[in-house]
Write a protein that holds these residues in place. Structure first.
Motif, PDB file in Angstrom:
ATOM      1  N   LEU A 124       0.965  -1.662  -0.051  1.00 26.30           N
ATOM      2  CA  LEU A 124       0.186   0.147  -0.135  1.00 26.30           C
ATOM      3  C   LEU A 124       0.709   0.616   0.927  1.00 26.30           C
ATOM      4  O   LEU A 124       0.138   2.668  -0.566  1.00 26.30           O
ATOM      5  CB  LEU A 124      -0.897  -0.146   1.261  1.00 26.30           C
ATOM      6  N   THR A 125       1.920   1.223   0.331  1.00 27.07           N
ATOM      7  CA  THR A 125       2.741   2.483   0.449  1.00 27.07           C
ATOM      8  C   THR A 125       3.882   2.610  -0.603  1.00 27.07           C
ATOM      9  O   THR A 125       3.438   4.122  -1.051  1.00 27.07           O
ATOM     10  CB  THR A 125       4.448   1.817   1.767  1.00 27.07           C
ATOM     11  N   GLU A 126       3.323   1.756  -1.410  1.00 32.55           N
ATOM     12  CA  GLU A 126       4.126   1.619  -3.039  1.00 32.55           C
ATOM     13  C   GLU A 126       2.973   2.796  -3.914  1.00 32.55           C
ATOM     14  O   GLU A 126       3.176   3.205  -4.605  1.00 32.55           O
ATOM     15  CB  GLU A 126       5.199   0.468  -3.320  1.00 32.55           C
TER      16      GLU A 126
ATOM     17  N   LEU B 113       8.214  -1.177  -8.260  1.00 32.47           N
ATOM     18  CA  LEU B 113       7.318  -1.448  -9.143  1.00 32.47           C
ATOM     19  C   LEU B 113       6.661  -1.185  -9.695  1.00 32.47           C
ATOM     20  O   LEU B 113       6.375  -2.137 -10.646  1.00 32.47           O
ATOM     21  CB  LEU B 113       6.261  -0.478  -8.172  1.00 32.47           C
ATOM     22  N   GLU B 114       8.195  -0.994 -10.729  1.00 38.11           N
ATOM     23  CA  GLU B 114       7.970  -0.483 -12.361  1.00 38.11           C
ATOM     24  C   GLU B 114       9.031  -1.910 -12.525  1.00 38.11           C
ATOM     25  O   GLU B 114       8.049  -2.571 -13.612  1.00 38.11           O
ATOM     26  CB  GLU B 114       8.717   0.624 -12.836  1.00 38.11           C
TER      27      GLU B 114
ATOM     28  N   GLN C 276      -6.241   2.531 -11.125  1.00 40.31           N
ATOM     29  CA  GLN C 276      -6.741   1.617  -9.915  1.00 40.31           C
ATOM     30  C   GLN C 276      -6.289   1.433  -8.246  1.00 40.31           C
ATOM     31  O   GLN C 276      -6.734   0.664  -7.496  1.00 40.31           O
ATOM     32  CB  GLN C 276      -5.829  -0.022 -10.632  1.00 40.31           C
ATOM     33  N   ALA C 277      -4.797   2.251  -8.297  1.00 41.30           N
ATOM     34  CA  ALA C 277      -4.082   2.299  -7.005  1.00 41.30           C
ATOM     35  C   ALA C 277      -4.929   3.177  -6.105  1.00 41.30           C
ATOM     36  O   ALA C 277      -4.394   2.869  -5.335  1.00 41.30           O
ATOM     37  CB  ALA C 277      -2.439   2.506  -7.404  1.00 41.30           C
TER      38      ALA C 277
ATOM     39  N   GLU D 105     -10.334   1.502  -0.576  1.00 44.52           N
ATOM     40  CA  GLU D 105     -10.982   0.726  -0.143  1.00 44.52           C
ATOM     41  C   GLU D 105     -10.331   0.607   1.112  1.00 44.52           C
ATOM     42  O   GLU D 105     -10.500  -0.407   2.146  1.00 44.52           O
ATOM     43  CB  GLU D 105     -11.191  -0.503  -0.931  1.00 44.52           C
ATOM     44  N   ALA D 106      -9.117   0.750   1.605  1.00 45.08           N
ATOM     45  CA  ALA D 106      -8.046   0.037   2.488  1.00 45.08           C
ATOM     46  C   ALA D 106      -8.596   1.034   3.120  1.00 45.08           C
ATOM     47  O   ALA D 106      -8.580   0.019   4.852  1.00 45.08           O
ATOM     48  CB  ALA D 106      -6.415  -0.075   1.957  1.00 45.08           C
ATOM     49  N   ARG D 107      -8.683   1.928   3.417  1.00 45.22           N
ATOM     50  CA  ARG D 107      -9.511   2.698   4.366  1.00 45.22           C
ATOM     51  C   ARG D 107     -10.176   2.701   4.925  1.00 45.22           C
ATOM     52  O   ARG D 107     -10.262   3.746   5.992  1.00 45.22           O
ATOM     53  CB  ARG D 107      -9.235   4.969   3.720  1.00 45.22           C
TER      54      ARG D 107
END
Length: 311
Positions: free
Chosen positions: A3-5, A39-40, A67-68, A74-76
């Motif tokens: 999630l941080t990334e 991430l790339e 999408q991120a 949704e995580a929050r």
């Protein structure tokens, strides 16, 4: 992928600059750059086009960033669901405020709310209206003080007060002898406005469109970065300005300036609390509003009976 990334991706998309995105993410620039590159490599695609520290998302990067955003939202919401089972007045409340409200409201609001909800510290974010609305929808702030009317689709809005605009000028200005100022008169005097991005600027221009008309005969307006900076320029004799009345009535002095009301119909704005419909801590919102209504703020007309507006 963490999630941080994903948060780094979203912040880089917002800032379009590695240094500013790192500041927004509270990390060093190398840390953010390495995380994005990692991430790339993991995804096997380039997410950003880079040019001397600047960054623009590639077509596939834009889709992944979108999408991120959904994943982070949704995580929050998981956190929100968890908070529903706890004390709504316990834990930080992330409050946003536009630049033309915060400096004049917060000095009274913060200590009053500290007394009524000692376990609910405020995390305060001042920004433009458009940015705050994005942050609300992205769950980066919980509630914001903004000026209506504004597109608040998908959000709740609860009006707190109405506020008129006033014209500020040196006491020896030709308009200082007037009891009321017609809005159209602004176009014929050197006028100081906030820069682009401030909703208050647009509200002033709406009251006097000729102020920024390139074909008008009057002087072109000049800009300042904040209401306080503009006030100092007016004191120096550069011109006149328009201010929300609370910014005049809730400060110790005006450097010898005088305020004059507009001739009716006077321009005004409505300040409201705005929050996500899914935000579970309604008790915190209600207490925040009650605390605002209980503050001794001059120059506004409180709206204690205003209903919640759902867009």
């Amino acid at each position: 992928m963490t999630l941080t990334e994903l948060r780094y991706l979203v912040n880089l998309d917002k800032e379009r600059h590695f240094g500013r995105a790192a500041e927004r993410s509270f990390v060093s620039q190398p840390t953010l750059s390495v995380a994005v590159k990692k991430l790339e490599d993991e995804l096997g695609v380039a997410l950003f086009e880079r040019n001397r520290g600047e960054a623009r998302p590639t077509p596939v990067g834009a889709r992944i960033i979108e999408q991120a955003r959904r994943v982070l939202t949704e995580a929050r919401r998981i956190e929100d669901i968890a908070n529903q089972g706890g004390d709504a007045l316990s834990g930080p409340l992330r409050l946003g405020a536009i630049y033309t409200v915060g400096p004049y409201m917060l000095p009274q609001l913060v200590p009053a709310l500290r007394k009524s909800a000692p376990n609910m510290p405020l995390v305060i974010e001042e920004n433009y209206t458009s940015v705050l609305l994005d942050q609300l929808r992205d769950s980066e702030v919980d509630v914001a003080l903004i000026a209506l009317p504004m597109d608040v689709a998908g959000l709740n809005a609860w009006p707190v007060y109405d506020e008129s605009f006033v014209v500020m000028m040196p006491p020896d200005h030709v308009l200082a002898d007037e009891v009321e100022i017609p809005a159209a008169q602004l176009a014929y005097h050197p006028l100081l406005l906030l820069g682009p991005g401030h909703c208050f600027r647009e509200q002033v221009i709406e009251a006097c469109p000729k102020c920024v008309d390139p074909d008008a005969d009057g002087p072109r307006p000049q800009t300042g970065s904040s209401l306080e900076t503009i006030r100092h320029m007016v004191v120096s004799g550069l011109g006149i300005t328009v201010l929300p009345e609370a910014s005049v009535k809730n400060r110790p002095d005006d450097g010898g300036l005088v305020a004059r009301p507009f001739k009716p119909p006077a321009p005004q704005r409505q300040i409201a609390l705005v929050w996500r419909k899914t935000f579970p801590r309604f008790k915190a919102i209600a207490l925040l509003r009650d605390t605002l209504l209980g503050c001794n703020i001059h120059g506004v007309r409180f709206l204690p009976d205003a209903p919640v507006q759902s867009a």
